[in-house]
Design a protein around this motif. Structure first.
Motif, PDB file in Angstrom:
ATOM      1  N   LEU A 259      41.066  49.655  50.541  1.00  0.00           N
ATOM      2  CA  LEU A 259      40.214  49.280  49.393  1.00  0.00           C
ATOM      3  C   LEU A 259      40.182  50.428  48.397  1.00  0.00           C
ATOM      4  O   LEU A 259      39.118  50.987  48.114  1.00  0.00           O
ATOM      5  CB  LEU A 259      38.802  48.955  49.876  1.00  0.00           C
TER       6      LEU A 259
ATOM      7  N   LYS B 150      46.025  39.668  43.707  1.00  0.00           N
ATOM      8  CA  LYS B 150      45.131  40.708  43.194  1.00  0.00           C
ATOM      9  C   LYS B 150      44.279  41.323  44.291  1.00  0.00           C
ATOM     10  O   LYS B 150      43.482  42.216  44.039  1.00  0.00           O
ATOM     11  CB  LYS B 150      44.237  40.120  42.112  1.00  0.00           C
ATOM     12  N   GLY B 151      44.422  40.817  45.501  1.00  0.00           N
ATOM     13  CA  GLY B 151      43.675  41.384  46.616  1.00  0.00           C
ATOM     14  C   GLY B 151      44.154  42.786  46.934  1.00  0.00           C
ATOM     15  O   GLY B 151      45.132  43.282  46.363  1.00  0.00           O
ATOM     16  N   PRO B 152      43.469  43.433  47.852  1.00  0.00           N
ATOM     17  CA  PRO B 152      43.836  44.817  48.179  1.00  0.00           C
ATOM     18  C   PRO B 152      45.104  44.886  49.015  1.00  0.00           C
ATOM     19  O   PRO B 152      45.532  43.896  49.608  1.00  0.00           O
ATOM     20  CB  PRO B 152      42.623  45.297  48.990  1.00  0.00           C
TER      21      PRO B 152
END
Lengths: 179, 756
Positions: A128, A169-171
């Motif tokens: 993250l 677009k996620g981590p």
């Protein structure tokens, strides 16, 4: 490579069989705060996000790290979130996160009334930290050997890795499976 | 190799002013850590950046067995009075009139995931809030927000808060005109304006494009602007001095017909008057509604008009008028018919409540129902992608804690809903009884008394069935965790206000039931408390009330009219079966709040072995006071305003006397004696002081006596007195709980018998 500076990461173990409802975890997490079960961090609060579909579930908020009885991906599991920086580099932080996730899982499994079990054959690792570890091929190439090394040591055997969420677009995420 | 930073990564990509401000804030954080900046000054500084406190940030948490210290590594370092540096806080992100782009939503999703708990929370004022954020993470958070055009400046603190507007502005069927460009212009004009930096309290502004519908809710704002057209020219009716909070006030008309070119200068003049003459010392009386009450609307208007004449011409007042279309939205896809025939029943149900036809043929506003205003980072990214695919940057947060997607082609509605539903965002019921709203309450707010989110979550589960009945479907249910009223319970058909009560020596979470509020006509009137029910009985209270309404309403009588017709006395009788908490031994679940296994607040109160059996005399006094308040409300409803005022004041005297007798033993019933004794024993000693607002509620009592408010027959003033009496009684309960059933020996020993 800047990924070694990444500070925030998550490790998730998945619940097996028929996992308990999130609300069953709420009193357990409250008791963990009261009993200071994590001796080197301050546990602060419990939040139930069970009303959010496939969301973070029930959160046990701490100062340096959080524990979630997470429901993302539509799969319940114990998710450890290292959010305040630990000294050292990403390898050390990964090792710490694996250790704490496994400890947390064992602790929950020891809560007899919960009747919960977590598999040790599959782990999700998410970084993250979009500054040091954007979700791109270069970051994954740097992350992959680190995760492999740490996961094999933590899980006690060879593992296979699969990148998750590439192009989204996620981590930056990787799924670890025992070989 | 030095680690990258967001500052270096975003260098040259942020608006210069925002970049400088964020650097300054980061510097102030460093100064405070070094002890070189006063904690009060730092607190106001961070508040003006939207960096807010959160529950337990005083370093104490009640774990169900009493308050326990939380051991943060920062030691004595604070970020404000009684606010521990390391304690997590809340970041409020201003979203002017609720409008956000897909790119902005993506960014907030990332920030929630990395720096918060992966949840975005929509507030009742169209903001987004992230919780459990560490203060040292906020400068980078602000930089990343600035990189997509968002500033958190003046999101909290004594400043102009987020400017809100109807989420249908520009696409509404019956608006006079689109107020969006005016809200945008005012946002830009007032942000950081020198004339709005010296307020004693916050200042909230709202816009509406019509007088009839509640989307803008202008009547409870410090300043509200309602657009209308006359002879082809645009005007605003400007109202001022509204507010909810402890004692709600309906805004009064400052200007019936303000030409569009005068809107910004008029607002500037109001701001200058408020900054110059508004209360600065007592926060409790520092909102502009108190200035209006002090001067009266006519004098306030005169002052504003005088101020207006002194203003130096500013081109920003009117520059924007030449390009009002700059905020217009262009549809992404061609409009088309909405096909319901043959569509899944679940889609049709959703379409019935969550799709609203736009003024533009073939287009709809789709409201995404968010339970408790919450959605996850993953869901936020889905929403952003759906906006990109179907509508463009047309997302707006709503005051009912949902998100609206505008410019949905009817032809795309089913596909949109299917995608929403797959992400857990396809629930029907927007704006119905099944869509109750709530402030954060005890979950995260440091002022919360009861778990408003816990109750609202429970209501969501239980009220779905009532949304199937066209009689109860349109009812609004709103819950606030304390008297600050962020849940806007005053304007709900059924409102709940968190309070606590003592039962058998233990605290029990309760909610006051507030009925008769009017959501329509821009929240035209406010409800009144009809009684308190244990938190665990609140869902039953809703069921009792709605059943009685279903069975007893005449014709198409509204809920508000029904409440008015049958009277609060009858309603109290209806609620009687659910008004009493059983003893702890009978059912301990009443002594915990919704979703929280901890015993409610017992750590503050010692429980003796006879606590369940002895009823101290003070409780009889407080009960009598409660009864007098009910009678006052009945008198008010009957139009006997002066008698209602007298009874309301009498209830304050009764409560005050009960506390005085509890502490000091004796006092005569004469109001003057009670006032003097109360001042001496409970106010001068600060025993009555609320931890946050100090002597505010005692001041209500003193002012009512000194200004002989009990003699007034002005309905509005009597309504306010009823509210003040209610708050005074709640404060009396809270004081009694702090003192314990037996006065602490230290207190008793200090107090001399009351002077007779």
């Amino acid at each position: 490579m800047t990924i070694t500076h990444a500070e925030r990461l998550q490790v998730k173990l998945y619940a097996s069989a028929t996992p308990p409802a999130g609300e069953d975890l709420v009193p357990v997490f409250h008791r963990w705060i009261r009993e200071h079960v994590v001796d080197d961090d301050t546990l602060i609060d419990v939040v139930d996000y069970g009303h959010v579909k496939d969301g973070p579930g029930v959160a046990l908020i701490g100062h340096g790290a959080d524990y979630f009885y997470d429901e993302s991906e539509g799969r319940k599991g114990l998710l450890f979130f290292r959010k305040r920086a630990l000294e050292g580099d990403l390898r050390g932080r990964l090792q710490d996160a694996f250790t704490r996730t496994l400890e947390g899982a064992a602790r929950l499994e020891g809560e007899g009334a919960l009747d919960v079990a977590f598999g040790r054959d599959e782990v999700l690792v998410r970084i993250l930290d979009r500054l040091h570890a954007p979700n791109d091929d270069a970051s994954y190439a740097a992350l992959e050997p680190l995760v492999r090394e740490v996961a094999e040591a933590a899980l006690g055997g060879a593992v296979t890795l699969e990148r998750v969420g590439a192009g989204t677009k996620g981590p930056l995420s990787v799924r670890v499976r025992r070989a | 190799m030095p680690a990258k930073t967001w500052k270096s990564e975003l260098a040259g990509r942020l608006p210069e002013e925002l970049d400088r401000e964020i650097d300054l804030f980061e510097g102030q954080i460093a100064l405070r850590k070094q002890g070189k900046m006063d904690e009060r000054l730092f607190a106001e500084t961070r508040l003006r950046r939207g960096v807010y406190g959160q529950r337990y940030d005083n370093g104490l948490r009640d774990d169900g067995t009493g308050p326990k210290p939380l051991a943060f590594p920062c030691g004595e370092l604070t970020k404000g009075p009684d606010t521990v540096w390391d304690a997590p806080g809340m970041q409020r992100i201003k979203i002017p009139y609720g409008k956000m782009s897909a790119e902005q939503l993506d960014m907030m999703a990332d920030l929630a995931e990395e720096l918060s708990d992966a949840i975005l929370h929509v507030t009742t004022r169209q903001d987004i809030q992230l919780h459990f954020v560490h203060i040292e993470d906020t400068p980078d958070m602000h930089r990343r927000l600035a990189s997509v055009g968002i500033t958190t400046r003046e999101a909290c603190g004594n400043s102009v808060r987020n400017i809100t507007a109807c989420q249908f502005a520009g696409v509404c069927n019956d608006e006079s005109f689109d107020v969006t460009p005016y809200a945008e212009a005012m946002t830009r004009f007032l942000l950081g304006h020198p004339d709005v930096q010296e307020f004693g309290r916050k200042f909230k502004i709202a816009f509406s494009g019509c007088d009839d519908h509640p989307c803008g809710l202008v009547t409870f704002h410090d300043l509200g602007a309602v657009g209308f057209v006359e002879d082809g020219k645009r005007y605003f009716k400007v109202v001022v001095g509204g507010g909810l909070g402890a004692v709600p006030v309906v805004a009064k008309v400052l200007a019936e017909k303000c030409p569009e070119e005068e809107l910004l200068p008029l607002t500037q003049a109001v701001s200058r008057v408020f900054a110059r003459l508004g209360e600065k010392q007592s926060r409790a009386r520092a909102r502009i509604k108190f200035l209006m009450q002090k001067f009266g609307i006519d004098e306030l208007r005169r002052l504003v008009e005088e101020e207006r004449k002194l203003l130096r011409e500013d081109p920003r007042w009117t520059d924007y008028l030449s390009h009002l279309s700059a905020t217009d939205e262009e549809p992404l896809r061609p409009g088309g018919p909405l096909a319901l025939d043959g569509a899944p029943a679940t889609f049709r149900a959703w379409a019935e409540t969550n799709l609203r036809p736009q003024a533009q043929d073939g287009y709809y506003v789709a409201t995404v129902t968010l339970p408790l205003g919450d959605f996850s980072s993953d869901q936020a990214r889905v929403l952003a992608d759906l906006a990109r695919r179907y509508t463009g940057d047309t997302l707006r947060c709503t005051v009912e804690q949902n998100v609206a997607l505008r410019w949905v082609s009817g032809a795309d509605a089913l596909a949109l809903w299917e995608a929403l539903d797959a992400a857990g965002l396809g629930a029907p019921g927007a704006g119905t009884i099944a869509d109750p709203t709530s402030c954060p309450g005890t979950d995260t707010c440091k002022l919360g008394i009861s778990s408003s989110r816990g109750l609202t979550g429970e209501l969501r589960k239980r009220l779905t069935v009532l949304a199937d009945d066209p009689v109860t479907r349109p009812l609004h249910v709103k819950t606030s965790g304390c008297f600050n009223s962020c849940g806007q319970h005053h304007v709900a058909d059924i409102g709940f206000l968190g309070v606590s009560r003592n039962v058998g020596g233990r605290k029990v979470p309760h909610f006051n039931v507030v009925l008769g509020g009017q959501w329509t006509e821009n929240a035209k009137s406010y409800g009144l408390v009809v009684g308190a029910v244990p938190s665990k009985s609140a869902p039953e209270a809703v069921e009792v009330l709605t059943r009685a309404y279903q069975e007893g309403r005449e014709g198409d009588e509204s809920f508000q009219a029904w409440v008015q017709r049958i009277g609060k006395g009858t309603i109290r009788k209806l609620l009687e079966p659910v008004s009493k908490a059983p003893s702890y031994e009978e059912d301990p679940s009443y002594y915990r709040d919704w979703g929280d296994p901890r015993e409610y607040g017992t750590g503050d109160l010692g429980v003796g072995e006879c606590a369940g059996e002895i009823v101290p005399w003070v409780e009889f006094g407080l009960t009598t006071s409660e009864q007098e308040q009910y009678e006052a409300q009945d008198l008010y409803d009957a139009g006997q305003h002066q008698a209602a005022a007298a009874k309301a004041f009498a209830s304050m005297v009764t409560a005050a006397a009960a506390l005085v007798r509890h502490l000091a033993g004796q006092v005569r019933d004469e109001p003057s004696d009670v006032v003097a004794a109360f001042r001496r024993h409970l106010v001068d000693t600060e025993l009555f002081f609320d931890p946050f607002v100090k002597g505010k509620f005692a001041d209500y009592f003193f002012r009512a006596f000194e200004r002989r408010k009990f003699e007034t027959d002005d309905p509005e003033a009597v309504h306010a007195l009823l509210d003040e009496a209610r708050l005074f009684l709640e404060a009396s309960h809270a004081c009694y709980q702090r003192l314990g059933a037996t006065p602490p020996p230290s207190a008793a020993g200090l107090i001399q018998p009351a002077a007779e």
